[in-house]
Scaffold this motif. Structure first.
Motif, mmCIF file in Angstrom:
data_model
loop_
_atom_site.group_PDB
_atom_site.id
_atom_site.type_symbol
_atom_site.label_atom_id
_atom_site.label_comp_id
_atom_site.label_asym_id
_atom_site.label_seq_id
_atom_site.Cartn_x
_atom_site.Cartn_y
_atom_site.Cartn_z
ATOM 1 N N ALA A 63 0.964 -0.848 0.115
ATOM 2 C CA ALA A 63 0.102 -0.085 -0.013
ATOM 3 C C ALA A 63 0.982 1.411 -0.115
ATOM 4 O O ALA A 63 0.870 2.394 -0.932
ATOM 5 C CB ALA A 63 -0.817 -0.062 1.103
ATOM 6 N N ALA A 64 1.964 1.598 0.932
ATOM 7 C CA ALA A 64 2.698 2.733 0.935
ATOM 8 C C ALA A 64 3.997 2.714 -0.625
ATOM 9 O O ALA A 64 3.576 3.600 -0.879
ATOM 10 C CB ALA A 64 3.999 1.897 1.893
ATOM 11 N N GLU A 65 3.507 1.786 -0.753
ATOM 12 C CA GLU A 65 4.426 1.558 -2.251
ATOM 13 C C GLU A 65 3.602 2.519 -3.497
ATOM 14 O O GLU A 65 3.675 2.833 -4.687
ATOM 15 C CB GLU A 65 4.796 0.579 -3.530
ATOM 16 C CG GLU A 65 6.299 -0.421 -2.117
ATOM 17 C CD GLU A 65 6.034 -1.318 -2.950
ATOM 18 O OE1 GLU A 65 5.615 -2.005 -3.463
ATOM 19 O OE2 GLU A 65 7.141 -2.115 -2.294
ATOM 20 N N GLN A 66 2.012 2.634 -3.296
ATOM 21 C CA GLN A 66 1.267 3.627 -4.401
ATOM 22 C C GLN A 66 1.080 4.986 -4.057
ATOM 23 O O GLN A 66 0.365 5.348 -4.532
ATOM 24 C CB GLN A 66 -0.305 2.412 -3.802
ATOM 25 C CG GLN A 66 -0.783 1.065 -3.921
ATOM 26 C CD GLN A 66 0.315 1.207 -4.954
ATOM 27 O OE1 GLN A 66 -0.539 0.589 -6.127
ATOM 28 N NE2 GLN A 66 0.905 0.183 -4.577
ATOM 29 N N VAL A 67 1.605 5.500 -2.579
ATOM 30 C CA VAL A 67 1.713 6.869 -2.273
ATOM 31 C C VAL A 67 2.739 7.065 -2.924
ATOM 32 O O VAL A 67 4.052 6.809 -2.436
ATOM 33 C CB VAL A 67 2.097 6.977 -0.826
ATOM 34 C CG1 VAL A 67 1.983 8.209 -0.469
ATOM 35 C CG2 VAL A 67 0.462 6.157 -0.241
ATOM 36 N N ALA A 68 2.842 7.830 -4.160
ATOM 37 C CA ALA A 68 4.086 8.661 -4.900
ATOM 38 C C ALA A 68 3.633 9.745 -4.459
ATOM 39 O O ALA A 68 3.883 10.897 -5.239
ATOM 40 C CB ALA A 68 3.286 8.324 -6.445
#
Length: 292
Positions: A63-68
């Motif tokens: 999920a954190a990787e989806q926050v650009a």
């Protein structure tokens, strides 16, 4: 143009959407295991499908990787245990600090409460910052743009669960709250507060000592700078002295009623209406009057 990100595993995020709306920029919700139609106030939703028996915590890194997030962006997460894990994962991913006590958001800065609510600090948003705050209630508005992604799971599954018997309470979304303090002598006496809350259609809450001191309430139900921060239409403080730690959590209530036997209690300085009297006599009479 900057972007506000909301990372959540819960459906009710109206308060966080209000905060991001203060900036006037684009709001993207990264929703973990929650249907995208619950986030209709956002501009875009990234819906992460959560496989059966997989806890939210197992996909926190994904999920954190989806926050650009880029400089000038902010990331908001709710106060539930799962949302706090998501917030921590995002902070690690972005190498960003985490703050609580968020009060206002603007294009280039944010205002947070510090030192138990004594101090307001202004933060520059030159780099991404993660905020943990009260989520709010259901959101309303047009349907957002949707992107669905399948999660990469870190190998954890739920094999059994033991749910508490109490009904879920969302204090941040409550319109009316009856809050109990140390003026109650025994846990059994709380029934008179329950009766008043039921007559008002209100949620029952407490000050910190009743949750962390004597454990009469669940910890999620205490109001204060380190607990829930609420803004109901009506807040009735019963037997609460009104120390700063508590006041910071309820000072955005529209109408405050204080009931206390001590006429010098600080809570009266925050009250629109005050009743000096024994709560054991006042609460039953109020309940009777409301029932007429």
């Amino acid at each position: 143009m900057s972007t506000s990100w909301i990372v959540t595993a819960q459906p009710n995020i109206s308060h966080m959407l209000e905060l991001t709306g203060q900036r006037g920029d684009s709001t993207v919700v990264v929703a973990v295991g929650v249907a995208a139609d619950r986030f209709s106030g956002a501009d875009r939703v990234v819906q992460i499908e959560l496989p059966a028996a997989v806890p939210v915590e197992a996909v926190a890194g994904f999920a954190a990787e989806q926050v650009a997030a880029e400089p000038g962006d902010v990331v908001l997460a709710g106060t539930s245990s799962a949302d706090r894990v998501l917030a921590a994962a995002v902070a690690v991913q972005l190498d960003a600090p985490i703050y609580r006590g968020l009060q206002e958001l603007e294009a280039g800065k944010a205002t947070v409460l510090q030192l138990g609510g004594v101090l307001e600090q202004t933060l520059s948003l030159s780099t991404p910052i993660v905020f943990v705050c009260e989520p709010g209630g259901p959101s309303e508005g047009p349907c957002p743009e949707l992107t669905q992604v399948s999660a990469t799971v870190d190998g954890a599954t739920v094999v059994s669960s033991d749910k508490a018997g109490s009904q879920a309470t969302n204090l941040a979304a409550a319109k009316r709250i009856v809050a109990c303090g140390r003026g109650f002598r025994e846990e059994a006496d709380l029934h008179i507060a329950h009766d008043l809350a039921a007559q008002l259609g209100a949620e029952l809450a407490c000050s910190r000592p009743l949750a962390e001191g004597v454990s009469w309430f669940e910890k999620k139900l205490y109001v204060g700078i380190s607990g829930a921060q609420v803004s109901p239409e009506l807040y009735i403080a019963v037997g609460i002295s009104g120390q700063l730690q508590h006041v910071v959590g309820m000072n955005k209530s529209q109408t405050v009623v204080a009931i206390n036997s001590d006429s010098d209690a600080p809570i009266f300085e925050q009250a629109d209406y005050g009743i000096v009297g024994d709560l054991y006599a006042v609460l039953p009479e109020l309940t009777k009057a409301l029932a007429r």
